[in-house]
Design an enzyme around this catalytic site. Structure first.
Site, short mmCIF file in Angstrom:
data_model
loop_
_atom_site.label_atom_id
_atom_site.label_comp_id
_atom_site.label_asym_id
_atom_site.label_seq_id
_atom_site.Cartn_x
_atom_site.Cartn_y
_atom_site.Cartn_z
CE1 TYR A 21 -2.72 0.15 5.76
CE2 TYR A 21 -0.36 0.32 5.43
CZ TYR A 21 -1.55 -0.34 5.24
OH TYR A 21 -1.56 -1.52 4.52
CE LYS B 159 0.89 -3.99 3.47
NZ LYS B 159 0.71 -5.35 2.90
CB THR C 194 -10.18 -6.61 2.06
OG1 THR C 194 -9.32 -5.74 2.84
CG2 THR C 194 -9.79 -6.51 0.60
CE1 TYR D 30 -3.54 2.53 0.11
CE2 TYR D 30 -2.67 3.20 2.25
CZ TYR D 30 -3.52 3.42 1.17
OH TYR D 30 -4.31 4.52 1.13
#
Length: 270
Positions: free
Chosen positions: A159, A166, A198, A149
């Protein structure tokens, strides 16, 4: 159907339910002629519906904790036995942040949780690649794709530690991509996907508001899980045999857009 993956064998991690990108990738891979095994951590399998996906795609499930080298070795061994040869593609769709789950802010990160997130979400890629290379389990010209991401490049407060994780994941893909490419012609890429509805994504605080914001910025709108799966299929196919060590944005143009007219108009209305 184009049969882009006809004759190819794969390992797909992380399919939890019908909302997950990995689930869509499995469906698309099956449609394109691939055979593959499904894998997830035992606890995730108990929570998800992976058996339904296995039945739909005629796939076998091999449980494996991607942080455990011995279980990864077993995964590759059994996958090759089940599929009848070396692996042609691997999807790494594994991510978890205990700090996010427990709503701990980035500045106050619990470091034990942070390290757990690194192990599960980033180091697991290194382990899966290292084991595969030592076992010579991935065929010449094979393809590995990991989902990431854009918080690895830009700051998104919600986040938290996953942004750092990530960034590490993407670095591993580049670094391992060099070594695996030189020695075995195996290509390794990451796909930086739009905010996607999701099970994991919607669990992040403020996700729905940000989803709408990103959708307003991206010229093509947010890319959904199904279109991400299509993109992954192209990366598994021979059509992208010279693409490696790349972080590929699949986000409707969001990553290249400073501000949209829609957002500007909303600001002027207030």
């Amino acid at each position: 159907m184009y049969n882009l993956l006809k004759g190819k064998r794969g390992i797909i991690t992380g399919a939890l339910d019908q909302n997950s990108i990995a689930w869509k990738v499995a469906e698309k891979a099956h449609e394109q002629g691939a055979t593959f095994v499904l894998t997830n951590a035992p606890i995730a399998m108990r929570m998800g519906e992976i058996k339904k996906l296995a039945e739909k795609t005629g796939s076998e499930i091999i449980p494996a904790d991607a942080t455990n080298v011995e279980e990864i070795e077993n995964l590759y061994t059994k996958a090759q036995e089940v599929l009848g040869g070396k692996i042609d593609f691997v999807l790494h769709s594994i991510g978890m942040s205990v700090n996010i789950r427990k709503k701990i802010s980035y500045e106050d990160s619990n470091y034990d949780y942070f390290m757990k997130g690194i192990d599960v979400s980033a180091m697991s890629l290194h382990k899966m690649l290292s084991v595969a290379k030592k076992m010579d389990a991935i065929s010449d010209g094979g393809s590995v794709v990991a989902l990431t991401y854009m918080a690895a490049q830009r700051t998104y407060p919600f986040y938290t530690d996953m942004a750092d994780i990530k960034a590490m994941l993407e670095s591993i893909a580049r670094s391992f991509g060099y070594h695996y490419g030189v020695e075995k012609n195996v290509r390794i890429n990451t796909v930086s996907q739009s905010p996607t509805k999701t099970t994991a994504g919607t669990g992040i605080k403020g996700f729905n508001d940000f989803y709408d914001y990103a959708d307003s910025i991206a010229p093509l709108g947010n890319a959904d899980a199904e279109s991400c799966a299509d993109y992954c299929i192209t990366l598994f196919s021979d059509l992208t045999r010279m693409v490696t060590m790349q972080n590929l944005f699949h986000d409707g143009g969001y990553s290249s857009t400073g501000v949209s007219a829609e957002i500007m108009n909303k600001m002027s209305e207030e």
